[in-house]
Design an enzyme around this catalytic site. Structure first.
Site, PDB file in Angstrom:
ATOM      1  N   HIS A  80      14.347  29.519 -45.364  1.00 33.97           N
ATOM      2  CA  HIS A  80      13.240  30.436 -45.658  1.00 33.97           C
ATOM      3  C   HIS A  80      11.998  29.643 -46.050  1.00 33.97           C
ATOM      4  O   HIS A  80      12.055  28.445 -46.324  1.00 33.97           O
ATOM      5  CB  HIS A  80      13.627  31.419 -46.773  1.00 33.97           C
ATOM      6  CG  HIS A  80      13.718  30.804 -48.140  1.00 33.97           C
ATOM      7  ND1 HIS A  80      13.349  31.469 -49.282  1.00 33.97           N
ATOM      8  CD2 HIS A  80      14.140  29.583 -48.556  1.00 33.97           C
ATOM      9  CE1 HIS A  80      13.540  30.698 -50.347  1.00 33.97           C
ATOM     10  NE2 HIS A  80      14.024  29.549 -49.932  1.00 33.97           N
ATOM     11  N   CYS A 114       7.009  33.880 -45.336  1.00 36.22           N
ATOM     12  CA  CYS A 114       8.435  34.162 -45.147  1.00 36.22           C
ATOM     13  C   CYS A 114       8.723  34.989 -43.896  1.00 36.22           C
ATOM     14  O   CYS A 114       9.580  34.625 -43.076  1.00 36.22           O
ATOM     15  CB  CYS A 114       9.010  34.814 -46.404  1.00 36.22           C
ATOM     16  SG  CYS A 114       8.429  36.494 -46.749  1.00 36.22           S
ATOM     17  N   HIS A 170      10.751  39.641 -49.662  1.00 40.69           N
ATOM     18  CA  HIS A 170      11.040  38.287 -49.194  1.00 40.69           C
ATOM     19  C   HIS A 170      12.176  38.329 -48.181  1.00 40.69           C
ATOM     20  O   HIS A 170      13.083  39.166 -48.274  1.00 40.69           O
ATOM     21  CB  HIS A 170      11.421  37.380 -50.369  1.00 40.69           C
ATOM     22  CG  HIS A 170      11.472  35.923 -49.995  1.00 40.69           C
ATOM     23  ND1 HIS A 170      10.339  35.174 -49.779  1.00 40.69           N
ATOM     24  CD2 HIS A 170      12.522  35.088 -49.773  1.00 40.69           C
ATOM     25  CE1 HIS A 170      10.678  33.946 -49.463  1.00 40.69           C
ATOM     26  NE2 HIS A 170      12.004  33.861 -49.436  1.00 40.69           N
TER      27      HIS A 170
END
Length: 348
Positions: A323, A263, A311
């Site tokens: 993402h 990520c 994240h």
């Protein structure tokens, strides 16, 4: 008739009672261990498997970001050690040149009939002895006092550099051990998640892989339509264009592109393509720009999730982001409300 009556059993007391209880418990345990007599744990439902896999993936992502941070620090330490070694080599070369000059002077003094004690110390191969007895420098001939002080300073500088390099090397060794530990943690959690996913039926597994870990549907199609909101500047537009170009590429923990990403690796690479250098991890990227509220989001902003800021995605407008979700789920478009929102940063 009384002789044929069954005698009354007296209740056990004391140690006899404890022995009887022990035998009874042992018998019960033996019976429970017999084939067919034990109750197996119930098979988890698909929903339970998905929930547990989601938890493992989140924990793996936390460990991944910690691994990324430790890797960056280890690389910086190794670079620092190399720089120190290069500097120590240059200073040692200058020191040797200074000693050679003093050696020539010492030879001339010897031929003249003697060698000054201070020169003997300057030419010594034991720097500690020289430094401990540096007061002899003041006794040197006036014409050579500066040269002797130069040697003294150079010896001290080389010794300091070598000491610092040794400390950095010890720190690097500790960081490398930490890296190994965090890598093992990530791999263990991912392995456990794969074993759980193997319990799902093909249809259940396909449904799970098509989602962002059970947190909502996402699209990995590279031809997905772009967000309706316009980027606020050329750099943000370039970062978003990179993110769109990465749709469909696989998630690989620790990867920063160009063929795969985790990520924070995706957001770092996206902004790097726009000429902006971001730090490596989610918990450092969130401090890499100006904090903005959810209501102020603009395309190109970094959006972060979960309480540990584990994240990150890049906002593209209309409540959507691009993402890299998790293993098995490639880079994709997804709504930002599918995960607990933790904050946002405007990089440029």
């Amino acid at each position: 008739m009384a002789a044929h009556r069954k005698p009354k059993q007296r209740p056990y007391t004391g140690s006899a009672a404890r022995t009887a209880a022990t035998l009874a418990l042992a018998g019960a345990a033996t019976a429970a261990a017999l084939p067919g007599s034990a109750h197996a744990d119930p098979t988890p439902t698909a929903a339970q498997v998905k929930a547990e896999v989601d938890r493992l993936y989140r924990e793996a992502e936390v460990a991944t970001e910690q691994y990324n941070g430790a890797k960056v620090k280890a690389a910086a330490t190794a670079k620092s050690i190399d720089a120190m070694r290069d500097e120590a080599a240059r200073k040692t070369e200058r020191l040797n040149a200074s000693r050679e000059a003093l050696g020539s002077y010492a030879a001339a003094q010897y031929r003249a009939g003697g060698l000054d004690p201070s020169l003997q110390l300057a030419l010594s191969s034991d720097p500690d002895q020289y430094l401990q007895r540096a007061s002899y420098v003041e006794r040197a001939a006036a014409g050579r006092a500066d040269e002797l002080r130069t040697v003294q300073r150079q010896v001290a500088e080389v010794a300091q550099l070598r000491s610092e390099a040794a400390g950095q090397l010890a720190e690097l060794t500790a960081r490398q051990a930490d890296l190994k530990k965090r890598k093992a943690t990530v791999r263990a959690k991912l392995s456990e998640a794969r074993k759980l996913l193997a319990r799902l039926s093909p249809a259940e597994r396909a449904a799970y892989d098509a989602s962002d870990g059970g947190r909502g549907a996402g699209r990995a199609d590279r031809s997905s339509p772009r967000g309706t909101d316009r980027a606020p500047n050329a750099r943000a537009a370039e970062a978003i264009a990179f993110a769109y170009g990465s749709l469909g590429k696989p998630y690989v923990w620790g990867a920063t592109g160009p063929s795969s990403f985790d990520c924070s690796g995706l957001t770092q690479a996206a902004w790097r393509s726009a000429g902006v250098s971001l730090p490596r991890t989610t918990y450092t990227q969130i401090n890499a720009g100006q904090r903005v509220s959810r209501s102020e989001l603009a395309p190109g902003d970094l959006v972060f999730f979960f309480s540990g800021v584990s994240h990150v995605g890049i906002y593209i407008g209309n409540g959507q982001m691009i993402h890299a979700p998790r293993p098995g789920a490639p880079v994709r478009i997804a709504p930002i409300d599918q995960m607990p929102f933790a904050g946002a940063t405007r990089v440029a």
